[in-house]
Design a protein around this motif. Structure first.
Motif: not given
Ligand SMILES: Cc1cc2nc3c(=O)[nH]c(=O)nc-3n(C[C@H](O)[C@H](O)[C@H](O)COP(=O)(O)OP(=O)(O)OC[C@H]3O[C@@H](n4cnc5c(N)ncnc54)[C@H](O)[C@@H]3O)c2cc1C
Length: 357
Positions: A228-232
């Protein structure tokens, strides 16, 4: 004046609430003691409902989301998909689900005392005195894996556990809404790691291990960052707890004191799922007590004999999982047909319509 309840239940979770609601619907006076001040707090389940559990609980639709596909990852991050066209399981807004269950029980006439731990009890003739000031004819231990009721009455105790830890995170972007699982006999020894988007923009990421390893949630979060995109992303809550996987305890009842749910060890040694059994047997225990009290049917010590789950071959699979399939073998077998069939059996109960890719 002291009021005598027909039944007092320790624990306001899946087994205790279902037992209480069933008793109240049959017209018995029921009181549930729950040590937590608020049932939303200290959740210790991932809260995935198999279809059969969903059918028993009938939660409102806004509390659940369907899962039809599972992605199984090997330690080197190769993966296979398993999905079903006709069998669904459900992820839940578990804190809200617990709150909803309690509200429904109150509507059914159950008295629920929060912030009231079951501490002690003693038998006096045909009455059980609980915490000095409460009285009942039947006492139910639905107080989880380390049951205080079991301890007080010298009943069987759970001795074999998995330990699960989980984070709830917000701010994660998903490509799909599958259940992602990690099969790694070192990182997740004796069980698996998991991650999935749940209800209300939350992602649950968790891992469980047997007593030979420590579940490292940080490692699991790092792996999830490959899915998943977890940057935020940030953590909004934590869950965790012990999962008893040694089977039903002996004895699970004595006179008018009965254990049910995790307190009785009613968790599948294979899948570590216990919500469905807690609901099913919570209702069954209630029916047997009500039949006895209202219609002079045999005492539950007779009518429940032989009815608690035995789990059969799942104990053998638990031994194999505890030893662990070496990661090198996992890498080789992940794409084999027999492995995919086993996975679809575990996740989708071998229902017709299962698709293997
Ligand atoms: C990390 C983790 C993830 C899991 N994920 C899943 C899953 O996704 N799907 C699934 O089917 N199963 C899952 N399980 C197993 C499942 O959660 C349990 O089998 C199920 O919750 C059992 O319900 P129960 O009502 O018997 O006990 P519990 O849910 O354990 O509830 C016991 C209740 O008793 C209360 N209590 C404890 N002591 C006292 C006392 N002395 N006095 C009063 N109250 C007391 C507790 O506060 C709690 O409310 C998971 C378990 C864990 C630990």
């Amino acid at each position: 004046m002291n009021t005598t309840h027909d039944v007092i239940i320790a624990g306001a979770s899946f087994a205790g609430i279902t037992c209480a609601r069933t008793l109240a619907k049959r017209g018995l006076r029921v009181c549930v003691l729950e040590r937590k001040e608020n049932v939303r707090h200290s959740i210790h389940t991932t809260g995935i409902l198999v279809h059969e559990a969903y059918d028993l609980l009938k939660p409102p639709e806004y509390l659940v989301r369907k899962i039809r596909s599972v992605k199984l990852y090997s330690p080197s991050m190769k993966h296979v998909d398993v999905s079903s066209t006709d069998y669904t399981f459900y992820v839940t807004d578990t804190p809200a689900l617990m709150e909803w269950m309690v509200a429904e029980a109150k509507k059914d006439g159950v008295e629920i005392r929060l912030n009231t731990p079951f501490e002690k009890a003693e038998q006096a003739d045909d009455t059980i005195r609980v915490n000095d000031s409460l009285f009942c004819h039947f006492l139910i231990g639905a107080d989880g894996a380390r049951s205080r009721v079991a301890e007080q009455f010298g009943l069987g105790k759970n001795t074999q556990f998995l330990t699960g830890v989980e984070v709830e995170m917000s701010g994660i972007t998903h490509r799909d809404d599958a259940l992602y699982c990690l099969l790694d006999s070192i990182t997740a020894r004796g069980y698996i790691g998991w991650a999935f988007p749940t209800v209300g923009g939350i992602t649950q990421i968790g891992i469980a291990c047997n007593d030979k390893a420590k579940p490292e949630i940080k490692v699991m979060m790092d792996l999830a960052a490959q899915w998943f995109d977890m940057k935020d992303a940030h953590i909004v809550a934590r869950r965790g707890g012990l999962i008893p996987v040694g089977g039903v305890v002996t004895p699970f009842m004595k006179d008018n004191v009965i254990l049910v749910g995790d307190a009785a060890g009613m968790v599948s040694p294979l899948t570590a799922g216990g919500i469905h059994t807690a609901l099913h047997y919570g209702a069954m225990v209630a029916e047997k007590i009500a039949d006895h009290v209202l219609s002079h049917a045999p005492h539950p010590s007779v009518s429940l004999r032989g009815l608690y789950p035995k789990f059969g071959y799942k104990h053998v699979l638990r031994i194999i999982m505890d030893i662990g399939i070496p990661n090198a073998i996992m890498e080789m077998t992940l794409f084999s047909n027999w492995f995919k069939r086993l996975a679809s059996f575990v996740f989708f109960s071998r229902k017709s319509g299962t698709v293997l890719r």
